[in-house]
Write a protein that holds these residues in place. Structure first.
Motif, PDB file in Angstrom:
ATOM      1  N   SER A 206       0.826  -1.208   0.000  1.00  0.00           N
ATOM      2  CA  SER A 206       0.000   0.000   0.000  1.00  0.00           C
ATOM      3  C   SER A 206       0.858   1.255   0.000  1.00  0.00           C
ATOM      4  CB  SER A 206      -0.927  -0.009   1.225  1.00  0.00           C
ATOM      5  OG  SER A 206      -1.756  -1.146   1.232  1.00  0.00           O
ATOM      6  N   VAL A 207       1.924   1.255   0.797  1.00  0.00           N
ATOM      7  CA  VAL A 207       2.799   2.426   0.857  1.00  0.00           C
ATOM      8  C   VAL A 207       3.530   2.623  -0.464  1.00  0.00           C
ATOM      9  CG1 VAL A 207       4.851   3.380   1.983  1.00  0.00           C
ATOM     10  CG2 VAL A 207       3.058   2.293   3.362  1.00  0.00           C
ATOM     11  N   CYS A 208       3.981   1.532  -1.090  1.00  0.00           N
ATOM     12  CA  CYS A 208       4.752   1.641  -2.333  1.00  0.00           C
ATOM     13  C   CYS A 208       3.888   2.089  -3.517  1.00  0.00           C
ATOM     14  CB  CYS A 208       5.411   0.297  -2.652  1.00  0.00           C
ATOM     15  SG  CYS A 208       6.750  -0.167  -1.524  1.00  0.00           S
ATOM     16  N   TYR A 209       2.652   1.635  -3.579  1.00  0.00           N
ATOM     17  CA  TYR A 209       1.817   1.937  -4.735  1.00  0.00           C
ATOM     18  C   TYR A 209       0.919   3.154  -4.539  1.00  0.00           C
ATOM     19  CZ  TYR A 209       3.051  -2.048  -7.565  1.00  0.00           C
ATOM     20  OH  TYR A 209       3.737  -2.935  -8.356  1.00  0.00           O
ATOM     21  N   LEU A 210       0.913   3.734  -3.346  1.00  0.00           N
ATOM     22  CA  LEU A 210       0.103   4.928  -3.117  1.00  0.00           C
ATOM     23  C   LEU A 210       0.545   6.105  -3.991  1.00  0.00           C
ATOM     24  CD1 LEU A 210      -2.155   6.284  -1.540  1.00  0.00           C
ATOM     25  CD2 LEU A 210      -0.483   6.858   0.246  1.00  0.00           C
ATOM     26  N   PRO A 211       1.856   6.432  -4.101  1.00  0.00           N
ATOM     27  CA  PRO A 211       2.245   7.526  -5.004  1.00  0.00           C
ATOM     28  C   PRO A 211       1.880   7.271  -6.462  1.00  0.00           C
ATOM     29  CG  PRO A 211       4.036   6.979  -3.503  1.00  0.00           C
ATOM     30  CD  PRO A 211       3.016   5.899  -3.364  1.00  0.00           C
ATOM     31  N   TYR A 212       1.990   6.017  -6.892  1.00  0.00           N
ATOM     32  CA  TYR A 212       1.650   5.674  -8.277  1.00  0.00           C
ATOM     33  C   TYR A 212       0.157   5.856  -8.538  1.00  0.00           C
ATOM     34  CZ  TYR A 212       3.054   3.420 -12.648  1.00  0.00           C
ATOM     35  OH  TYR A 212       3.354   3.157 -13.959  1.00  0.00           O
ATOM     36  N   ALA A 213      -0.676   5.424  -7.590  1.00  0.00           N
ATOM     37  CA  ALA A 213      -2.120   5.580  -7.745  1.00  0.00           C
ATOM     38  C   ALA A 213      -2.527   7.050  -7.737  1.00  0.00           C
ATOM     39  CB  ALA A 213      -2.843   4.823  -6.632  1.00  0.00           C
ATOM     40  N   VAL A 214      -1.908   7.832  -6.862  1.00  0.00           N
ATOM     41  CA  VAL A 214      -2.212   9.268  -6.812  1.00  0.00           C
ATOM     42  C   VAL A 214      -1.784   9.962  -8.105  1.00  0.00           C
ATOM     43  CG1 VAL A 214      -1.670  11.429  -5.617  1.00  0.00           C
ATOM     44  CG2 VAL A 214      -2.117   9.356  -4.301  1.00  0.00           C
ATOM     45  N   TYR A 215      -0.634   9.547  -8.634  1.00  0.00           N
ATOM     46  CA  TYR A 215      -0.159  10.159  -9.879  1.00  0.00           C
ATOM     47  C   TYR A 215      -1.150   9.921 -11.020  1.00  0.00           C
ATOM     48  CZ  TYR A 215       2.685  11.111 -13.987  1.00  0.00           C
ATOM     49  OH  TYR A 215       3.146  11.602 -15.190  1.00  0.00           O
ATOM     50  N   PHE A 216      -1.614   8.693 -11.185  1.00  0.00           N
ATOM     51  CA  PHE A 216      -2.546   8.400 -12.274  1.00  0.00           C
ATOM     52  C   PHE A 216      -3.918   9.022 -12.045  1.00  0.00           C
ATOM     53  CE2 PHE A 216       0.432   5.171 -13.699  1.00  0.00           C
ATOM     54  CZ  PHE A 216       0.275   5.253 -15.076  1.00  0.00           C
ATOM     55  N   ALA A 217      -4.231   9.370 -10.793  1.00  0.00           N
ATOM     56  CA  ALA A 217      -5.508  10.020 -10.515  1.00  0.00           C
ATOM     57  C   ALA A 217      -5.498  11.493 -10.889  1.00  0.00           C
ATOM     58  CB  ALA A 217      -5.867   9.855  -9.046  1.00  0.00           C
ATOM     59  N   VAL A 218      -4.319  12.119 -10.883  1.00  0.00           N
ATOM     60  CA  VAL A 218      -4.260  13.576 -11.101  1.00  0.00           C
ATOM     61  C   VAL A 218      -3.422  13.966 -12.310  1.00  0.00           C
ATOM     62  CG1 VAL A 218      -4.542  13.968  -8.629  1.00  0.00           C
ATOM     63  CG2 VAL A 218      -2.239  13.861  -9.583  1.00  0.00           C
ATOM     64  N   TRP A 219      -2.854  12.987 -13.052  1.00  0.00           N
ATOM     65  CA  TRP A 219      -1.889  13.361 -14.084  1.00  0.00           C
ATOM     66  C   TRP A 219      -2.528  14.115 -15.249  1.00  0.00           C
ATOM     67  CZ3 TRP A 219      -1.511  11.308 -19.203  1.00  0.00           C
ATOM     68  CH2 TRP A 219      -2.471  10.338 -19.507  1.00  0.00           C
ATOM     69  N   LYS A 220      -3.815  13.903 -15.518  1.00  0.00           N
ATOM     70  CA  LYS A 220      -4.453  14.612 -16.625  1.00  0.00           C
ATOM     71  C   LYS A 220      -4.737  16.064 -16.291  1.00  0.00           C
ATOM     72  CE  LYS A 220      -6.662  10.706 -18.947  1.00  0.00           C
ATOM     73  NZ  LYS A 220      -7.948  10.131 -19.432  1.00  0.00           N
ATOM     74  N   SER A 221      -5.081  16.347 -15.043  1.00  0.00           N
ATOM     75  CA  SER A 221      -5.440  17.701 -14.649  1.00  0.00           C
ATOM     76  C   SER A 221      -4.259  18.511 -14.129  1.00  0.00           C
ATOM     77  CB  SER A 221      -6.538  17.661 -13.579  1.00  0.00           C
ATOM     78  OG  SER A 221      -6.107  16.901 -12.459  1.00  0.00           O
ATOM     79  N   VAL A 222      -3.421  17.892 -13.292  1.00  0.00           N
ATOM     80  CA  VAL A 222      -2.305  18.612 -12.688  1.00  0.00           C
ATOM     81  C   VAL A 222      -1.070  18.587 -13.571  1.00  0.00           C
ATOM     82  CG1 VAL A 222      -0.830  18.739 -10.645  1.00  0.00           C
ATOM     83  CG2 VAL A 222      -3.223  18.082 -10.410  1.00  0.00           C
ATOM     84  N   LYS A 223      -0.838  17.480 -14.262  1.00  0.00           N
ATOM     85  CA  LYS A 223       0.341  17.264 -15.100  1.00  0.00           C
ATOM     86  C   LYS A 223       1.636  17.445 -14.308  1.00  0.00           C
ATOM     87  CE  LYS A 223      -1.896  18.506 -19.447  1.00  0.00           C
ATOM     88  NZ  LYS A 223      -1.873  19.369 -20.651  1.00  0.00           N
ATOM     89  N   PRO A 224       1.929  16.530 -13.381  1.00  0.00           N
ATOM     90  CA  PRO A 224       3.162  16.640 -12.592  1.00  0.00           C
ATOM     91  C   PRO A 224       4.402  16.484 -13.455  1.00  0.00           C
ATOM     92  CG  PRO A 224       1.757  14.817 -11.845  1.00  0.00           C
ATOM     93  CD  PRO A 224       1.157  15.360 -13.078  1.00  0.00           C
ATOM     94  N   GLY A 225       5.544  16.883 -12.883  1.00  0.00           N
ATOM     95  CA  GLY A 225       6.798  16.843 -13.622  1.00  0.00           C
ATOM     96  C   GLY A 225       7.388  15.455 -13.716  1.00  0.00           C
ATOM     97  N   VAL A 226       8.564  15.382 -14.369  1.00  0.00           N
ATOM     98  CA  VAL A 226       9.238  14.109 -14.582  1.00  0.00           C
ATOM     99  C   VAL A 226       9.719  13.509 -13.269  1.00  0.00           C
ATOM    100  CG1 VAL A 226      11.177  12.998 -15.737  1.00  0.00           C
ATOM    101  CG2 VAL A 226       9.919  14.808 -16.897  1.00  0.00           C
ATOM    102  N   ARG A 227      10.201  14.359 -12.377  1.00  0.00           N
ATOM    103  CA  ARG A 227      10.714  13.844 -11.106  1.00  0.00           C
ATOM    104  C   ARG A 227       9.604  13.176 -10.287  1.00  0.00           C
ATOM    105  NH1 ARG A 227      14.862  18.568  -8.879  1.00  0.00           N
ATOM    106  NH2 ARG A 227      16.353  18.442 -10.627  1.00  0.00           N
ATOM    107  N   VAL A 228       8.412  13.732 -10.333  1.00  0.00           N
ATOM    108  CA  VAL A 228       7.292  13.140  -9.603  1.00  0.00           C
ATOM    109  C   VAL A 228       6.960  11.761 -10.171  1.00  0.00           C
ATOM    110  CG1 VAL A 228       4.866  13.417  -8.963  1.00  0.00           C
ATOM    111  CG2 VAL A 228       6.384  15.407  -9.038  1.00  0.00           C
ATOM    112  N   PHE A 229       6.975  11.653 -11.499  1.00  0.00           N
ATOM    113  CA  PHE A 229       6.691  10.372 -12.121  1.00  0.00           C
ATOM    114  C   PHE A 229       7.768   9.347 -11.799  1.00  0.00           C
ATOM    115  CE2 PHE A 229       7.016   7.431 -15.755  1.00  0.00           C
ATOM    116  CZ  PHE A 229       5.751   6.882 -15.694  1.00  0.00           C
TER     117      PHE A 229
END
Length: 298
Positions: A206-229
């Motif tokens: 859960s801890v390892c995949y939480l950032p990945y799940a959050v990224y895919f939830a907001v990547w279309k609207s927020v468009k985080p940078g390369v380092r975040v990905f």
């Protein structure tokens, strides 16, 4: 790590319920799929600073393999914690559950994951080499992903399994707090064996995949940078390599097996070093005797 893993499974070093052991075996296979199709090619491409593996069937396999391994690992961990909850809830029925049933369950998971990756059948041109993480990835640029299908797919394959894993993990943590008292009363029965292992496995996932799940939830609207990905992807990879160490620390029988094997391995190396040193001493002694004999003759 994998050599010790399978040798432990071969010599039955895991003193757990048969169904739990079978699920651990299949989780290790999914980790190997991710390692061979994702982490190893990614490391080679990163070290070379370029795309080492060209296009074609190999590129398709390297893009398909990680998604297949990640999804199967996720569902197998979900099956692991659900099974542990059932073992606690129905201890008498669990005694009749065999490893064959667990293999059938895992076979269903593998088939579902094989058919669930239909995204690669939508548009082959969406496979590209992602320079952000140095591996082949899928872009979701087809028109069909802009409809309801995108939300449905990610809900069924990502958000829903992760939510169920979190909920059951919290319930198992509650049982874990009571495990010591119950274990003392029952003498360490199979009902409570492996509870800590399952809880730690699900928590780390859960801890390892939480950032990945959050990224895919907001990547279309927020468009985080390369380092975040890159950070989100790295956290997902950590779960792949963490399972071996989790079992090494939480399963007493497996820990004992590792200590014995490492002790034998170190003793064998020590014996070989001693033999080499003794051989050198004997050779130097023979050379010294030969020199003394020559001096005497002269």
């Amino acid at each position: 790590a994998y050599a010790f893993w399978y040798s432990a499974l071969k010599y039955r070093a895991f003193k757990l319920h048969k169904m739990l052991v079978v699920l651990i075996q299949h989780i290790s296979v999914s980790d190997m799929v991710v390692s061979l199709t994702c982490i190893l090619p990614q490391t080679v491409s990163l070290a070379a600073g370029r795309r080492v593996f060209g296009r074609g069937p190999l590129a398709y396999l390297l893009a398909y393999g990680p998604y297949y391994g990640f999804l199967s690992s996720k569902l197998l961990i979900l099956a692991l914690i659900v099974l542990k909850g059932l073992l606690i809830k129905f201890p008498l029925r669990a005694r009749t559950w065999s490893g064959a049933r667990a293999h059938q369950l895992c076979a269903g998971v593998w088939v579902f994951c094989l058919l669930g990756q239909f995204r690669f059948l939508v548009d082959h041109d969406d496979i590209w080499f992602d320079w952000r993480i140095y591996r082949y990835n899928y872009r979701y640029t087809a028109e069909i992903w802009r409809s309801w299908l995108s939300v449905t797919y990610f809900t069924l394959t990502t958000y829903l399994p992760n939510t169920v894993i979190l909920l059951i993990t919290f319930l198992l943590i509650k049982h874990l707090l009571q495990a010591r008292k119950v274990t003392r009363r029952s003498g360490g029965s199979l009902r409570w064996q492996g509870l800590l292992t399952v809880v730690v496995t699900a928590s780390v996932y859960s801890v390892c995949y939480l950032p990945y799940a959050v990224y895919f939830a907001v990547w279309k609207s927020v468009k985080p940078g390369v380092r975040v990905f890159r950070f989100a992807a790295t956290c997902g990879y950590l779960n792949t390599v963490a399972n071996f160490f989790i079992y090494s620390l939480t399963v007493k029988s497996f820990k004992t097996f590792l200590k014995e094997r490492l002790r034998k391995l170190l003793n064998c190396k020590g014996c070989s070093v001693t033999k080499i040193a003794n051989g050198r001493n004997e050779a130097s002694t023979e050379i010294g005797l030969t020199e003394k004999t020559q001096d005497t003759l002269l």
